[in-house]
Design a protein around this motif. Sequence first.
Motif, PDB file in Angstrom:
ATOM      1  N   GLN A 467       0.828  -1.196   0.000  1.00  0.00           N
ATOM      2  CA  GLN A 467       0.000   0.000   0.000  1.00  0.00           C
ATOM      3  C   GLN A 467       0.859   1.241   0.000  1.00  0.00           C
ATOM      4  OE1 GLN A 467      -2.032  -1.474   3.342  1.00  0.00           O
ATOM      5  NE2 GLN A 467      -4.027  -1.177   2.410  1.00  0.00           N
ATOM      6  N   HIS A 469       1.247   4.788   1.413  1.00  0.00           N
ATOM      7  CA  HIS A 469       0.700   5.573   2.505  1.00  0.00           C
ATOM      8  C   HIS A 469       0.837   7.042   2.185  1.00  0.00           C
ATOM      9  CE1 HIS A 469       0.369   2.128   5.197  1.00  0.00           C
ATOM     10  NE2 HIS A 469       1.375   1.679   4.499  1.00  0.00           N
ATOM     11  N   ASP A 471      -0.913   9.002   3.919  1.00  0.00           N
ATOM     12  CA  ASP A 471      -1.475   9.457   5.164  1.00  0.00           C
ATOM     13  C   ASP A 471      -0.373   9.963   6.092  1.00  0.00           C
ATOM     14  OD1 ASP A 471      -3.622   9.669   6.738  1.00  0.00           O
ATOM     15  OD2 ASP A 471      -3.667   7.560   7.336  1.00  0.00           O
ATOM     16  N   GLU A 473      -0.169  10.436   9.353  1.00  0.00           N
ATOM     17  CA  GLU A 473       0.078   9.693  10.591  1.00  0.00           C
ATOM     18  C   GLU A 473       0.950   8.473  10.344  1.00  0.00           C
ATOM     19  OE1 GLU A 473      -3.494  12.023  11.433  1.00  0.00           O
ATOM     20  OE2 GLU A 473      -2.832  10.849   9.755  1.00  0.00           O
ATOM     21  N   ASN A 474       0.716   7.896   9.222  1.00  0.00           N
ATOM     22  CA  ASN A 474       1.435   6.663   8.954  1.00  0.00           C
ATOM     23  C   ASN A 474       2.933   6.862   8.874  1.00  0.00           C
ATOM     24  OD1 ASN A 474      -0.223   4.445   8.869  1.00  0.00           O
ATOM     25  ND2 ASN A 474      -1.164   5.183   6.984  1.00  0.00           N
ATOM     26  N   VAL A 477       4.148   8.882  12.868  1.00  0.00           N
ATOM     27  CA  VAL A 477       4.270   8.180  14.148  1.00  0.00           C
ATOM     28  C   VAL A 477       4.848   6.791  13.990  1.00  0.00           C
ATOM     29  CG1 VAL A 477       2.839   8.948  16.034  1.00  0.00           C
ATOM     30  CG2 VAL A 477       1.782   8.226  13.889  1.00  0.00           C
ATOM     31  N   GLY A 478       5.366   6.354  15.062  1.00  0.00           N
ATOM     32  CA  GLY A 478       5.746   4.952  15.148  1.00  0.00           C
ATOM     33  C   GLY A 478       6.883   4.577  14.221  1.00  0.00           C
ATOM     34  N   THR A 481       8.696   1.627  15.905  1.00  0.00           N
ATOM     35  CA  THR A 481       7.935   0.569  16.534  1.00  0.00           C
ATOM     36  C   THR A 481       7.912  -0.687  15.687  1.00  0.00           C
ATOM     37  OG1 THR A 481       5.989   1.482  15.550  1.00  0.00           O
ATOM     38  CG2 THR A 481       6.418   2.051  17.846  1.00  0.00           C
ATOM     39  N   GLU A 610       5.779  -4.475   9.030  1.00  0.00           N
ATOM     40  CA  GLU A 610       5.068  -4.023   7.843  1.00  0.00           C
ATOM     41  C   GLU A 610       5.609  -4.673   6.582  1.00  0.00           C
ATOM     42  OE1 GLU A 610       2.554  -1.411   7.322  1.00  0.00           O
ATOM     43  OE2 GLU A 610       2.177  -2.112   9.349  1.00  0.00           O
ATOM     44  N   ASP A 614       1.457 -10.612   5.050  1.00  0.00           N
ATOM     45  CA  ASP A 614       0.695 -11.785   5.408  1.00  0.00           C
ATOM     46  C   ASP A 614      -0.315 -12.053   4.297  1.00  0.00           C
ATOM     47  OD1 ASP A 614      -1.771 -10.827   7.915  1.00  0.00           O
ATOM     48  OD2 ASP A 614      -1.680 -10.525   5.782  1.00  0.00           O
ATOM     49  N   ASN A 616      -3.347 -11.971   3.923  1.00  0.00           N
ATOM     50  CA  ASN A 616      -4.438 -11.047   3.638  1.00  0.00           C
ATOM     51  C   ASN A 616      -3.992  -9.872   2.800  1.00  0.00           C
ATOM     52  OD1 ASN A 616      -6.586 -12.326   4.842  1.00  0.00           O
ATOM     53  ND2 ASN A 616      -5.794 -11.789   6.863  1.00  0.00           N
ATOM     54  N   ASP A 617      -2.767  -9.411   3.082  1.00  0.00           N
ATOM     55  CA  ASP A 617      -2.239  -8.319   2.277  1.00  0.00           C
ATOM     56  C   ASP A 617      -2.218  -8.718   0.824  1.00  0.00           C
ATOM     57  OD1 ASP A 617      -1.690  -6.243   3.915  1.00  0.00           O
ATOM     58  OD2 ASP A 617       0.133  -7.151   4.702  1.00  0.00           O
ATOM     59  N   GLU A 620      -5.543  -8.803  -0.713  1.00  0.00           N
ATOM     60  CA  GLU A 620      -6.196  -7.521  -0.894  1.00  0.00           C
ATOM     61  C   GLU A 620      -5.656  -6.759  -2.078  1.00  0.00           C
ATOM     62  OE1 GLU A 620      -6.148  -5.262   2.748  1.00  0.00           O
ATOM     63  OE2 GLU A 620      -6.769  -7.075   3.763  1.00  0.00           O
TER      64      GLU A 620
ATOM     65  N   SER B 218       2.284  -0.757  20.684  1.00  0.00           N
ATOM     66  CA  SER B 218       2.911   0.550  20.572  1.00  0.00           C
ATOM     67  C   SER B 218       1.952   1.661  20.983  1.00  0.00           C
ATOM     68  CB  SER B 218       3.358   0.777  19.141  1.00  0.00           C
ATOM     69  OG  SER B 218       2.221   0.873  18.327  1.00  0.00           O
ATOM     70  N   ALA B 220       1.615   4.202  19.291  1.00  0.00           N
ATOM     71  CA  ALA B 220       0.976   4.620  18.056  1.00  0.00           C
ATOM     72  C   ALA B 220      -0.341   3.893  17.861  1.00  0.00           C
ATOM     73  CB  ALA B 220       1.899   4.344  16.880  1.00  0.00           C
ATOM     74  N   SER B 277      -3.066  -2.739   6.500  1.00  0.00           N
ATOM     75  CA  SER B 277      -3.794  -3.934   6.926  1.00  0.00           C
ATOM     76  C   SER B 277      -3.754  -4.066   8.447  1.00  0.00           C
ATOM     77  CB  SER B 277      -3.214  -5.170   6.261  1.00  0.00           C
ATOM     78  OG  SER B 277      -1.873  -5.311   6.634  1.00  0.00           O
ATOM     79  N   GLN B 279      -3.782  -1.528  10.504  1.00  0.00           N
ATOM     80  CA  GLN B 279      -4.784  -0.594  11.009  1.00  0.00           C
ATOM     81  C   GLN B 279      -6.189  -1.141  10.830  1.00  0.00           C
ATOM     82  OE1 GLN B 279      -3.514   2.752   8.680  1.00  0.00           O
ATOM     83  NE2 GLN B 279      -2.527   3.717  10.444  1.00  0.00           N
ATOM     84  N   ARG B 298     -16.317  -6.604   4.011  1.00  0.00           N
ATOM     85  CA  ARG B 298     -15.338  -6.520   2.935  1.00  0.00           C
ATOM     86  C   ARG B 298     -15.933  -7.141   1.678  1.00  0.00           C
ATOM     87  NH1 ARG B 298      -9.274  -8.908   3.024  1.00  0.00           N
ATOM     88  NH2 ARG B 298     -10.437 -10.836   2.739  1.00  0.00           N
ATOM     89  N   TRP B 306     -10.451  -5.021  -3.227  1.00  0.00           N
ATOM     90  CA  TRP B 306     -11.274  -5.164  -2.033  1.00  0.00           C
ATOM     91  C   TRP B 306     -11.793  -3.805  -1.608  1.00  0.00           C
ATOM     92  CZ3 TRP B 306     -13.084  -9.589  -0.472  1.00  0.00           C
ATOM     93  CH2 TRP B 306     -12.363 -10.765  -0.751  1.00  0.00           C
TER      94      TRP B 306
END
Lengths: 621, 726
Positions: A467, A469, A471, A473-474, A477-478, A481, A610, A614, A616-617, A620, B218, B220, B277, B279, B298, B306
């Motif tokens: 994906q 980002h 965004d 925040e993405n 932050v973090g 982490t 990240e 997995d 699901n990613d 998607e 975290s 975050a 994903s 989030q 979904r 999706w």
Amino acid sequence: MAASGGGGGGVAARRRFCGAAKQITKSNLAAALGEIESRVRGCDFVAVASRRTGDSSSSSSGAGDRRRWRRVLGADTAETAYLKAKRAAESFELLQLAVCPFRLRGSKVLAFPYNFHLFPRDELNMGMPSYSFSCQTSFLTSMAREGFDFNLCVYDGLSYLSRVQESMSRERIPIPHVGRLSSSSSPPSTRSSVADSIFMGRVKSRVEHWRKAAKEPSNAAEGSLVKSLRKLILGGDEYGSRPCLIIDVCSDHQVQLALEAVSHISDELVPIVVPEKGGEPTAVRVVLTSSEDDKNLLMAEIQKMEDEQNLKVRGFREVIDLISSSQKPIISYNCMHDFTFIHSKFLGPLPPTEHEFMCSLRMAFNNVIDVGHLLKEIGPLRRAKNIPSALSYLKRRFFVPVDLEIPFGDENGEKSDGHDVLRLVRLFAKLNHLLKITPDCQTQPGDQSTQIEDYSNVFYPTYTSVQEHEDEENIGVGVNTNVRKVSTENLVFLWGFGETSANDLKHRLKGYHVLFSEEFELRLADNTCAVVVFFRPGAAEELLREIGSGSASAENMASEGLKAAGFEAYKKVCILGLWDADLADSLESVLAEPTSDHAAVPAEVLWSGELMLDINDLLES
Amino acid sequence: MMMMMRRRRSEWRLVRACSRTLTLTLTLGPSRPISSGEAGGSGGGAAVKKVTRWNFAEALEGLRARVREADFVAVDLEMTGVTTAPWRDAFEFDRPDVRYLKLRDSARSFAVVQLGVCPFRWHAATSSFRAHPHNFYIFPRKELPIDGPSYEFLCQTTSMDFLAKYQFDFNTCINEGISYLSRAQEIEALRKLRPQYEDSSAAPSHTFEELGDIPIVSTADLLFTERMKNRFTEWREGILRSPSEDSSEESLKFSTVQFQTVFFKMRPAIMLNGFSSHQLKLIQLILRKHFKDLLYVRTVGEDGTWQKRVVYTDSEEDKASLLKEVQEDATRSTVSRVRSAVGFRHVIDLLASEQKLIVGHNCLLDIAHIYNKFIGPLPSSMAEFVLAVHEIFPYVVDTKHLLNSSQGIQYFMKKKSKSLSSAFSLLCPAVSSPSKNFGTSSHVKVEVESDEAGSSCFSSGAKHEAGYDAFMTGCVFAQICCHLGVNFELLSPSANLTKIDRLAPYINLLYPAWNSGTVINLSTGTEKPEPGYKRNYPPVVFSKVILVWGFPSKLKPKDLKESICKVFGPDSVTSIFFIDSTAALIQLSKEEFVNDFLLLKDTLERKDDAISVLHPLSVLLEGGNTRAGNYDTYRDICAASASKFLFADQADAVGTTCKRKLDFGSRDSAGSSETTEVETISPDVKRLEGLKPDPKKQSSRPLSCEDILDSLYASKSLLGKRMRSA
């Protein structure tokens, strides 16, 4: 046409980039080469960006590939990431290389983008530059969506030969060249045999005789019959407008003898060695020049012919050689990928290890700057997944005015090709400003700025994520982490679990072995194999030992059909290049090998939650 | 390119104009009898219907009727390549199993980019055939969100050049090519997509629990969770308030900047865009913990991606009914999406279900491609493959075989090249160059029919365009039938061509490779030598063959022969064939020599004394990279999927895989093949050893100054890297 401001290529910006790059194909390379050379010589940096038929980085499009573990994973070290990039470079093809020499003066950037369309053409009928190449359909479709012209590429793309291929082809496609006495071996005369001196004597007398005859003012009234008779008797011929004599030879040794004999006669004579297919010389043409000027003229003519022939053989590689010889710092976003391609297509076969690769690459390009690496210098940008997201972040957070000027006119119409490289230039200009890097030529004594060398030749393995980002925040932050450094000693590769999701498997594992009640992370490398990271040092080793010895506590796993191996097995899979199977199968075959006992050197990987995907990613995307 | 396209189009316009006048004079309705002379132009083409994904559905419907009423259907393919490496070329003396492995490798590696289908039907009223050439552009696009087959294919550069030479339109192919799923892929897709939809759209209890233990580690995540919780609360409250209150509407707008409020199945919903994903998982967790009436749903959007939504439900019943609706939708859309992803395979299914006579020219490779792309993975042996094909296409006829085996045609062709285009111009002069006047009696007339309405997608066909090649193949076939004495006039409309006695001996006989000298029978799976085939090599006894690779490149065949003859006797070498510059197959005079050779080679390599250096075989072993095996080793190497350019590299790469198979597989192999095992393993073991950081080895190697500088430089930069990342 100045396009200022940031923006990840908004509509307006894209419009402006349209046609900004000069499109170079088979038809106009020769004409453009001189111009390109002067641009490269006059610039501070050269940015490069490529279009390929496939890649080893994990991009959204690669999800359809069953063997997705072949992409760079979070569990990869620099070494294994290189091996994956190597595989990609060896199987996929470059279809476009954008080259953009640019000058940086404060916030002002003067850029000359060129877009080279490439297609490997077997022009010499020798299976070179490549016999076949692989395509990922997802790459082709996404390129098609951006309006890539495949016809232009296949019909008119520039071909090339790598340096190694060129020297191989020289043996088979002979080019006449000016003969030079080899200085390395002792001159033939010092160890001449009787046969040699007879040969030299004969050459000498023949050449002298012919020269004398040729120097005589020719009789204009001489008929054609006389002319051809003269030719027949003297063995003379014409080389362009100049008289020449052909001396038949059958070995390199005889060439040297003939050259030596000729060199003692006169400076007006220019010997040209004519080789045959297979590299063996067949004849030496001795050309008679009328004066020093005439000789220079002839030499220039021959040089020009050689250049033309070289361009035909080298094709696009002339541009690579030109950049290489200019020694300008090279800017690229995804160095490991771009330069494994560049090395294997234009220099030679890729060496087996990353270290050797870096050494070999440095011979040709001694100063390569990975913008992906520069991004790591600015904390929040560490997670920017691509150039547009980095640009948009910079635009929001910093005021870095960059005035990009492209002196080429808007002559090429509606072509969007080539704007990748301009975005790269823009990003680099901004980072350059923030990090206060200065190119060599602009360094002043006592300057506080960082030397460009500090950043060069460090390739950061880049992962393109599923994906994008955009965004705030993405990115904000973090930062720390999700990415942590994990020793390869803490990794375990697990397989034999059947079709499942990462979460499911994680859950199940807890019931199998007591070690899985500790803190661990798990990601699927492909459908058949998962990577487990233990956070307690030694836990992985413990688990592998117990499974290996078949102890009672591991029975549960064994009876479920679960198998495990450490990082070394994975590395071996990469080294052996067992890319064509599922990871589980490849690991299996490596384990079946007789084990070799050498101490493994633990390395570090940047494990990121990240980065690994997995299931699901993948679904998607 | 544009220029060319434009040229073609105007040419076509010219042809059409011509045809219209002629149609008027001849009053032949919509069909254009090109046998009487107008479609010529420079290409001598016929109106070929170009089919891309935009007009596929309509073309498929048209084709259904044409195929149903056809007497036979001609087929032709264009691929991105033929051989993956020079040593994969078909050799005359290949053993049948090796030949099949080469065929399979080709069909698996390359993509089909164009497929021509041309139904032919006898038209009694005009005493001519009516042909409907279709040219399908094909591209294996990933259309379903599942792991597909390998969406990766090879291109052979010379084949691409060849396609370019005949003006193949790569842009149309990649942009507009029709995608497909094979039968096996379709089953897999249905299996994989169905449960997935069911799990994810609904909220089964097990997923709930599983999600329950995502640790919010975290800060975050914690912040994100809190923020989202607030936003959902605000949004929910906004909905619950009466929509008539202006102020609340405003606040609704204000508070949901990030949320795009939409309606989903008559219920208010939010689109969740731009979340990672991780989030999304957190969001699901929040919803389950705190909002009983908000449901995470979904679905697959129209563009195949999706779409994730949060939907508000009034009550538990409402929630249940929404879940049911979503699930039903999902199942329905899965089935229809998979059906549409089947794409071009519908054409193949049509050909198979109609059981018509399929005509191809030298078409076994074409059939292998069709099988691999549209049916399923190719079986492991020729016999299995052939019988599986026979089940799908019960009647196949190869014009190349017809040309070669019928005496009358042989005489007629007078040893001319049997390429499709030369056979076409020779046998069907009336069709190929209609301007000249030929006697009508012996020539079958062929008309190309095109409907005036959709004429924009017609182009005048050209050589090496699949649609036109299929047309030529069909014309050649019709003409050969005529020469064989098949009288189409006497055939009843319902007659089956495959039942005609004169044609029957040729049906289902194909060439396994162009130079095999054999013919394979599709209905029985048996392979027989082709009568009249002139061999360039004497037959090979495979048990007497050794495979040698990795020897010094300077060695010529005579050097190999000399070295072996010195050991095994002057007549021990029957023949030598170089597979490429790095490998050779050597036939020895006696079977036991094979084993002797392998054993001797092994002993020589183990010893490193003066005697072994002086041994005649050491010429061959010089350099230490020479490997050897028997013919089965060769087969195993050919069976591997990877394709390196040089045989020696391929053999080395296959080494481990080979060994694995032998480890798990046959333990009962005889002595000779065991030696082979040893040989195939060793290259990789050696290579591996070479790569290991062996300090002794490294220090013994003389280091150049440059090497030292390089390594210093590298360590400095590595150090820098480590420091910076620390």
